[in-house]
Design a protein around this motif. Structure first.
Motif, mmCIF file in Angstrom:
data_model
loop_
_atom_site.group_PDB
_atom_site.id
_atom_site.type_symbol
_atom_site.label_atom_id
_atom_site.label_comp_id
_atom_site.label_asym_id
_atom_site.label_seq_id
_atom_site.Cartn_x
_atom_site.Cartn_y
_atom_site.Cartn_z
ATOM 1 N N MET A 1 12.724 4.637 -6.331
ATOM 2 C CA MET A 1 12.034 4.855 -5.058
ATOM 3 C C MET A 1 11.683 3.501 -4.454
ATOM 4 O O MET A 1 11.234 2.591 -5.168
ATOM 5 N N PRO A 2 11.886 3.309 -3.153
ATOM 6 C CA PRO A 2 11.582 2.017 -2.532
ATOM 7 C C PRO A 2 10.085 1.770 -2.465
ATOM 8 O O PRO A 2 9.260 2.660 -2.695
ATOM 9 N N HIS A 3 9.711 0.530 -2.136
ATOM 10 C CA HIS A 3 8.303 0.141 -2.008
ATOM 11 C C HIS A 3 7.984 -0.006 -0.518
ATOM 12 O O HIS A 3 8.676 -0.722 0.207
ATOM 13 N N LEU A 4 6.925 0.670 -0.077
ATOM 14 C CA LEU A 4 6.533 0.657 1.328
ATOM 15 C C LEU A 4 5.198 -0.056 1.477
ATOM 16 O O LEU A 4 4.211 0.300 0.830
ATOM 17 N N THR A 5 5.167 -1.107 2.308
ATOM 18 C CA THR A 5 3.910 -1.807 2.604
ATOM 19 C C THR A 5 3.573 -1.590 4.077
ATOM 20 O O THR A 5 4.427 -1.775 4.958
ATOM 21 N N VAL A 6 2.340 -1.197 4.284
ATOM 22 C CA VAL A 6 1.863 -0.935 5.655
ATOM 23 C C VAL A 6 0.694 -1.876 5.916
ATOM 24 O O VAL A 6 -0.430 -1.644 5.444
ATOM 25 N N HIS A 7 0.974 -2.968 6.626
ATOM 26 C CA HIS A 7 -0.057 -3.951 6.963
ATOM 27 C C HIS A 7 -0.503 -3.711 8.407
ATOM 28 O O HIS A 7 0.289 -3.868 9.352
ATOM 29 N N LEU A 8 -1.769 -3.331 8.573
ATOM 30 C CA LEU A 8 -2.299 -2.989 9.895
ATOM 31 C C LEU A 8 -3.468 -3.871 10.300
ATOM 32 O O LEU A 8 -3.959 -3.757 11.424
ATOM 33 N N LEU A 9 -3.940 -4.731 9.394
ATOM 34 C CA LEU A 9 -5.000 -5.677 9.747
ATOM 35 C C LEU A 9 -4.330 -6.886 10.377
ATOM 36 O O LEU A 9 -3.884 -7.815 9.706
ATOM 37 N N GLY A 10 -4.232 -6.846 11.688
ATOM 38 C CA GLY A 10 -3.438 -7.800 12.450
ATOM 39 C C GLY A 10 -2.324 -7.052 13.154
ATOM 40 O O GLY A 10 -2.332 -5.813 13.242
ATOM 41 N N LEU B 1 2.830 6.681 11.866
ATOM 42 C CA LEU B 1 2.751 6.228 10.474
ATOM 43 C C LEU B 1 1.396 5.572 10.210
ATOM 44 O O LEU B 1 0.783 5.791 9.150
ATOM 45 N N ALA B 2 0.898 4.766 11.157
ATOM 46 C CA ALA B 2 -0.400 4.112 10.995
ATOM 47 C C ALA B 2 -1.514 5.144 10.886
ATOM 48 O O ALA B 2 -2.413 5.030 10.036
ATOM 49 N N TYR B 3 -1.466 6.174 11.718
ATOM 50 C CA TYR B 3 -2.511 7.203 11.711
ATOM 51 C C TYR B 3 -2.525 7.947 10.382
ATOM 52 O O TYR B 3 -3.593 8.176 9.785
ATOM 53 N N LEU B 4 -1.361 8.299 9.882
ATOM 54 C CA LEU B 4 -1.277 9.001 8.602
ATOM 55 C C LEU B 4 -1.728 8.107 7.457
ATOM 56 O O LEU B 4 -2.419 8.553 6.530
ATOM 57 N N ALA B 5 -1.352 6.822 7.514
ATOM 58 C CA ALA B 5 -1.683 5.898 6.426
ATOM 59 C C ALA B 5 -3.186 5.649 6.346
ATOM 60 O O ALA B 5 -3.752 5.576 5.246
ATOM 61 N N PRO C 1 2.081 5.195 -5.907
ATOM 62 C CA PRO C 1 2.084 3.820 -6.453
ATOM 63 C C PRO C 1 2.954 2.861 -5.661
ATOM 64 O O PRO C 1 2.692 1.643 -5.655
ATOM 65 N N ASP C 2 4.008 3.372 -5.019
ATOM 66 C CA ASP C 2 4.892 2.487 -4.255
ATOM 67 C C ASP C 2 4.505 2.408 -2.779
ATOM 68 O O ASP C 2 5.278 1.892 -1.973
ATOM 69 N N LEU C 3 3.329 2.916 -2.447
ATOM 70 C CA LEU C 3 2.823 2.828 -1.072
ATOM 71 C C LEU C 3 1.608 1.916 -1.063
ATOM 72 O O LEU C 3 0.618 2.171 -1.755
ATOM 73 N N GLU C 4 1.673 0.845 -0.293
ATOM 74 C CA GLU C 4 0.584 -0.126 -0.204
ATOM 75 C C GLU C 4 0.097 -0.195 1.250
ATOM 76 O O GLU C 4 0.880 -0.520 2.146
ATOM 77 N N VAL C 5 -1.185 0.105 1.449
ATOM 78 C CA VAL C 5 -1.782 0.076 2.789
ATOM 79 C C VAL C 5 -2.936 -0.923 2.760
ATOM 80 O O VAL C 5 -3.900 -0.747 2.001
ATOM 81 N N ASP C 6 -2.858 -1.987 3.558
ATOM 82 C CA ASP C 6 -3.867 -3.047 3.478
ATOM 83 C C ASP C 6 -5.257 -2.554 3.861
ATOM 84 O O ASP C 6 -6.264 -2.994 3.293
ATOM 85 N N VAL C 7 -5.355 -1.630 4.811
ATOM 86 C CA VAL C 7 -6.666 -1.100 5.209
ATOM 87 C C VAL C 7 -7.318 -0.397 4.030
ATOM 88 O O VAL C 7 -8.524 -0.584 3.753
ATOM 89 N N ALA C 8 -6.549 0.415 3.309
ATOM 90 C CA ALA C 8 -7.093 1.120 2.147
ATOM 91 C C ALA C 8 -7.527 0.130 1.069
ATOM 92 O O ALA C 8 -8.586 0.300 0.442
ATOM 93 N N MET D 1 -4.479 -3.442 14.023
ATOM 94 C CA MET D 1 -3.335 -3.224 14.918
ATOM 95 C C MET D 1 -3.425 -4.100 16.172
ATOM 96 O O MET D 1 -3.155 -3.646 17.293
ATOM 97 N N ALA D 2 -3.826 -5.345 15.985
ATOM 98 C CA ALA D 2 -3.992 -6.269 17.107
ATOM 99 C C ALA D 2 -2.700 -6.386 17.905
ATOM 100 O O ALA D 2 -1.611 -6.535 17.354
ATOM 101 N N GLY D 3 -2.817 -6.295 19.211
ATOM 102 C CA GLY D 3 -1.670 -6.431 20.103
ATOM 103 C C GLY D 3 -0.830 -5.185 20.252
ATOM 104 O O GLY D 3 0.133 -5.180 21.032
ATOM 105 N N PHE D 4 -1.156 -4.120 19.533
ATOM 106 C CA PHE D 4 -0.367 -2.886 19.610
ATOM 107 C C PHE D 4 -1.003 -1.943 20.625
ATOM 108 O O PHE D 4 -2.216 -1.737 20.633
ATOM 109 N N ALA D 5 -0.202 -1.345 21.484
ATOM 110 C CA ALA D 5 -0.709 -0.388 22.467
ATOM 111 C C ALA D 5 0.383 0.594 22.821
ATOM 112 O O ALA D 5 1.579 0.276 22.760
#
Length: 957
Positions: A1-10, A32-36, A93-100, A139-143
């Motif tokens: 299974m692949p590794h997914l990183t979700v960085h939303l701080l920034g 994806l951000a809302y679900l994460a 285990p293969d999902l990494e969310v920086d906010v969490a 999510m800076a700069g995202f709109a």
């Protein structure tokens, strides 16, 4: 299974096995951000409403389905769990969310309670890691271009995470300061200060750190920075605590622990007992307890300061004690132009009450859909609530008001009947008055009460609600309570209930003096009592001579921070919540809480809206607000108005509900450019709810403040003036708009001018403007535009009895419309052909054309065209002898015109219905429609006292 990183701080950075995730839309990233971040499953309807709120429910679900397909493909089929009803991104285990990760690290620190001591080494390590994760705001700069609901969630998340970071930086600063690592502590303190340069404790911490590091000049410079930023942003001096720290550092000695002065205001009573109102209170209680299912209405009227609100509060306390719900709508002097402003908080409180009681799930979705026009977050509370339909179907305006009423009334139902209070009706906007009228109508069969208050001198005898209340009085389901001033005995009774340790003789002397000074007005009496020192002799009592002096004395004990927060609250101008007053005052959470508690203890403000999850506050009397406002310097008022505006802009997140308030604050701040833009937005919002008078006022104000889009605004004003029947004013507005336009834009205004003159029966002028518009569009080769104007020229010829010309033009209009394949032009052309067929007695062809016109109008959701076709179908059915069908069509057309607020056509339809009812022998009903028509005709087409009889001749259009 692949590794997914979700960085939303920034800036969002989503990677699958180290490579950027490729998706085709920003909505996929948002989803994806809302679900994460939420970390739980959501229904498809909730997600569709969140990300595609401008779509109808079917289209939104389709867009969600396509986005999910793209997202699943980008993730290689992993991570997402999608069912028929819900979507989830479960932990793995293969999902990494920086906010969490950020939140878990800080939760570990909070779980290791250090009390008042600095954090330990383990906690400092967690703090360092969490702070390092926070690269920038969430999510800076995202709109999203059309995602206001998502943006609201995004901004709220960003603010919450900034507050969490601020606490982490403060804790880290204390920890490193205790370890003597001043450079590291200084870096944390400076980053904390960058989050909020107005946060004085951070300035103080930096001053102490610089002193500890031997950098005395930097500590003194930090104080000067604090002075400058507070003066620039808040127009206030630093707190005494900060200044004392500065003096200690300047004089090279250890600062003493600062102890703020005790406030005597906290000992003052927040509320005086209700005195001298026993009879009035019993009348209100009796009204609620009267047997029967009819809803009950009461009005409390009297002069300013006579105690209307105090009497209502006593009744509300009894309702709450009995287990009933109380909702309160308040009008404010400066908001009489804001559509539905008094009811926004009522709807929020009602929705919360319904959700808390579990009854929100049982309210029919169409009611909630209508209410979501004013309270959009309802769409996220129930997944089955459809997006509100356009306000352009038969009776849409009435359905909107009924939907609002249904939500409010549902919140008041229950085992014990509730109470709706509408205060200061004399300041209410016209749109809210329409809602009050609807609520009064809906009282029948409701076991609850509606209480209105107004100032007698500001509510004219001819006001429509006064007349309605008089009708209900005659039906014995309403009562009007007239509040007069207190007599001498009541003043003595009040003193006896609140003053301790005073002899009866002294009380009688005091009561006599107070009655003489105040003439029995409760506001004055309470203000005098708040300044009274019962320990002095009657001869030594020094009573201030004016109400302003009394209120100043009442405010004198408020602390420096308390005054700063109160002045921000006064500038807000209406009831306020904690976040708004905190943002406006520029002070931190702890300071604002302390200041509010102090003012509550002093009886200056009170907490309101107890049923709401968000605390709200208001001044105990408008005079207190006014005094605080006027005692605040002009420079600080202007600065605070700007801060309130900016706070509301941030909190509104692109929504238009607060645009009118934002505009007023920018204007008071002296920022005419921003004020003009927000008045334009407020006008568009009011217009979308058919609050035409309010929209007109907003557009005119935007123009007066120098909005650059003058032609657009003049045209919008002309449209509203036309709808309201103010034809001479509409002509002036259109002519002004036309003065700076060319080409097709000019033709559009000339077309509108032709239509205005058509409405007023000035056929020659109408034809000249329509011909001018035609000449322009023929040069522009605008076939669809030509078709519409040719159709309107046909109608002018018909009214000039030029049957041949009218028919030729109508046929040409149809040909052009078919060539352009323009449904609006097709609707108009068929409408004209139907009118002409009916005029020559060909009723079958008339109905055929008019039904096709109606079908095109329904496809377009063009309420004006639908009303025209329905009216003309009614005329054709009448000519054909089908009176029942004619009445059905006429009533539909009338409902459409009322929804649109088109007064002239509403009057014409009342006339047409009167004729139909008369033909059916229903004379009494016919007379009612005639009276309604006459009443409206008396309002429109009048200029400088002259009546234009041509407007009475409108029958078909």
């Amino acid at each position: 299974m692949p590794h997914l990183t979700v960085h939303l701080l920034g800036t969002p950075n989503i990677r699958l096995d180290g490579r950027p995730l490729v998706v085709d839309t920003r909505k996929a990233t948002a989803l994806l951000a809302y679900l994460a971040v939420t970390g739980r499953p959501h229904s498809r309807d909730t997600l569709a409403a969140l990300l595609w709120e401008a779509y109808d429910q079917s289209s939104a679900r389709g867009a969600l389905r396509r986005t999910l397909s793209a997202l699943k493909s980008g993730l290689g089929g992993f991570f997402l769990q999608v069912t028929r009803d819900s979507v989830d991104l479960p932990a793995h285990p293969d999902l990494e969310v920086d906010v969490a990760r950020f939140q878990r690290l800080l939760a570990q620190v909070h779980g290791h309670d250090h009390g008042t001591t600095p954090p330990c080494a383990t906690c400092l390590a967690h703090l360092d890691e969490a702070i390092a994760l926070y690269r920038d705001d969430f999510m800076a700069g995202f709109a999203l271009r059309d995602g206001a609901l998502f943006e609201e969630w995004q901004v709220a998340q960003a603010e919450d995470l900034r507050q969490v970071l601020a606490g982490a930086l403060e804790a880290a600063g204390r920890g490193y300061m205790a370890l003597g690592r001043t450079d590291t502590a200084i870096a944390a303190a400076r980053r904390r200060l960058s989050l909020d340069p107005l946060y004085e404790p951070a300035h103080q911490q930096l001053m102490r750190l610089y002193q500890q590091a031997g950098r005395r000049s930097d500590a003194l410079r930090q104080y000067r920075e604090c002075v400058a930023v507070l003066d620039r942003e808040l127009a206030v001096a630093p707190l005494e605590e900060t200044t004392q720290l500065y003096q200690a550092i300047k004089e090279n000695h250890e600062p003493e622990v600062y102890a703020p002065p005790a406030s005597v205001a906290e000992e003052r009573p927040a509320q005086y007992p209700l005195t001298g109102r026993d009879r009035e209170l019993e009348r209100l209680v009796h009204l609620r307890r009267t047997p029967g299912s009819a809803g009950r209405l009461a009005v409390i009227e009297g002069e300013a300061g006579v105690g209307k609100t105090r009497l209502v509060e006593e009744l509300a306390d009894r309702v709450r004690a009995d287990g009933g719900t109380v909702l309160t709508a308040r009008s404010y002097e400066g908001e009489s132009h804001l559509a539905y402003a008094p009811f926004l908080d009522v709807l929020r409180d009602a929705a919360h009450s319904l959700e808390r009681s579990g009854t929100l799930a049982h309210i029919p979705a169409p009611f909630l859909s209508e209410a979501s026009r004013l309270l959009p977050d309802l769409l996220t509370r129930r997944p089955d609530i459809p997006m509100p339909p356009p306000l352009d179907s038969p009776g849409a305006g009435s359905r909107f008001l009924d939907g609002l009423s249904d939500v409010v009334l549902a919140a008041l139902r229950g085992p014990r009947p509730g109470l709706l209070v509408v205060e200061d009706l004399h300041w209410m906007d016209t749109a809210s008055l329409d809602l009050v009228a609807t609520l009064i109508r809906r009282l029948h069969g409701e076991p609850l009460s509606l209480v209105l208050t107004w100032r007698t001198e500001q509510m004219p005898m001819g006001h429509r609600l006064r007349q309605r209340v008089a009708e209900l009085q005659r039906a014995q389901i309403a009562d009007v309570v007239h509040l007069g001033r207190l007599d001498g005995a009541s003043v003595l009774q009040l003193i006896q209930s609140v003053v301790d340790g005073m002899s009866e003789k002294k009380m009688q002397v005091l009561a006599g003096r107070l009655y003489e000074e105040t003439e029995g007005l409760p506001l004055f009496i309470h203000a005098y009592l708040s300044t009274l020192d019962p320990g002095t002799t009657p001869e030594a009592w020094a009573l201030p001579g004016t109400l302003r002096d009394l209120l100043r004395a009442r405010l004198a004990g408020i602390s420096e921070i308390g005054w700063q927060v109160l002045s921000a609250a006064a500038v807000i101008g209406h009831s306020f919540d904690f976040e708004t007053v905190r943002g406006a005052s520029g002070r931190d959470e702890e300071m604002v809480i302390t200041a509010l508690e102090e003012s509550i203890g002093a009886g200056i403000i009170s907490e309101i809206g107890q049923s709401s999850p968000v605390p709200a506050y208001d001044f105990n009397h408008e005079k207190l607000r006014t005094t605080v406002y006027e005692e605040t310097s002009l420079a600080r008022r202007r600065l605070l108005h700007r801060r309130v505006a900016e706070t509301l802009v941030q909190r509104s997140r692109g929504r238009s509900e607060d645009a009118g308030k934002i505009a007023a604050h920018f204007r008071n701040a002296g920022d005419d450019a921003d004020a003009a833009e927000y008045f334009r937005r407020a006008g568009n919002h009011a217009r979308s709810l058919y609050a035409n008078r309010e929209a007109l006022e907003h557009f005119r104000t935007a123009l007066a403040l120098g909005h650059p889009d003058t032609s657009e605004l003049h045209a919008a004003i002309g449209d509203l003036e036309t709808t309201l029947g103010e034809y001479a004013a509409a002509v002036r507005s259109y002519e002004t708009a036309a003065s700076s336009l060319h080409g097709s834009a000019l033709a559009a205004i000339e077309h509108k001018l032709g239509l205005v003159y058509s409405r007023s029966g000035e056929w020659d002028l109408a034809e000249s403007y329509l011909e001018a518009a035609l000449d322009t569009l023929e040069a522009e080769r605008d076939t669809a535009g030509l078709a519409r104007i040719v159709a309107d020229r046909s109608l002018v010829c018909h009214h000039q009895s030029r049957a041949g010309d009218a028919r030729c033009l109508a046929e040409r209009a149809l040909m052009l419309a078919e060539e352009a394949d323009d449904r609006q032009a097709l609707a108009q052309a068929h409408n004209l052909l139907g009118i002409l067929a009916n005029a020559r007695g060909d009723h079958a062809h008339a109905r055929e054309h008019l039904e096709r016109s109606l079908a095109f109008a329904e496809q377009l959701s063009d309420h004006a065209m639908r009303a025209a076709a329905a009216n003309n179908l009614a005329l054709a059915a009448r000519e054909g002898g089908d009176l029942d069908q004619a009445q059905t069509w006429a009533e539909e057309a009338l409902a459409l015109s009322i929804t649109q607020g088109d007064r002239h056509r509403e009057a014409a339809l009342h006339n047409n219905l009167a004729d139909l009812l008369h033909l059916q022998g229903r004379s009494q009903e016919a007379i009612g429609h005639v009276r309604a028509a006459v009443s409206i005709y008396a309002e429109i087409g009048v200029e400088a006292g002259s009546v234009r009889p041509e407007i009475w001749k409108l029958t078909e259009w």
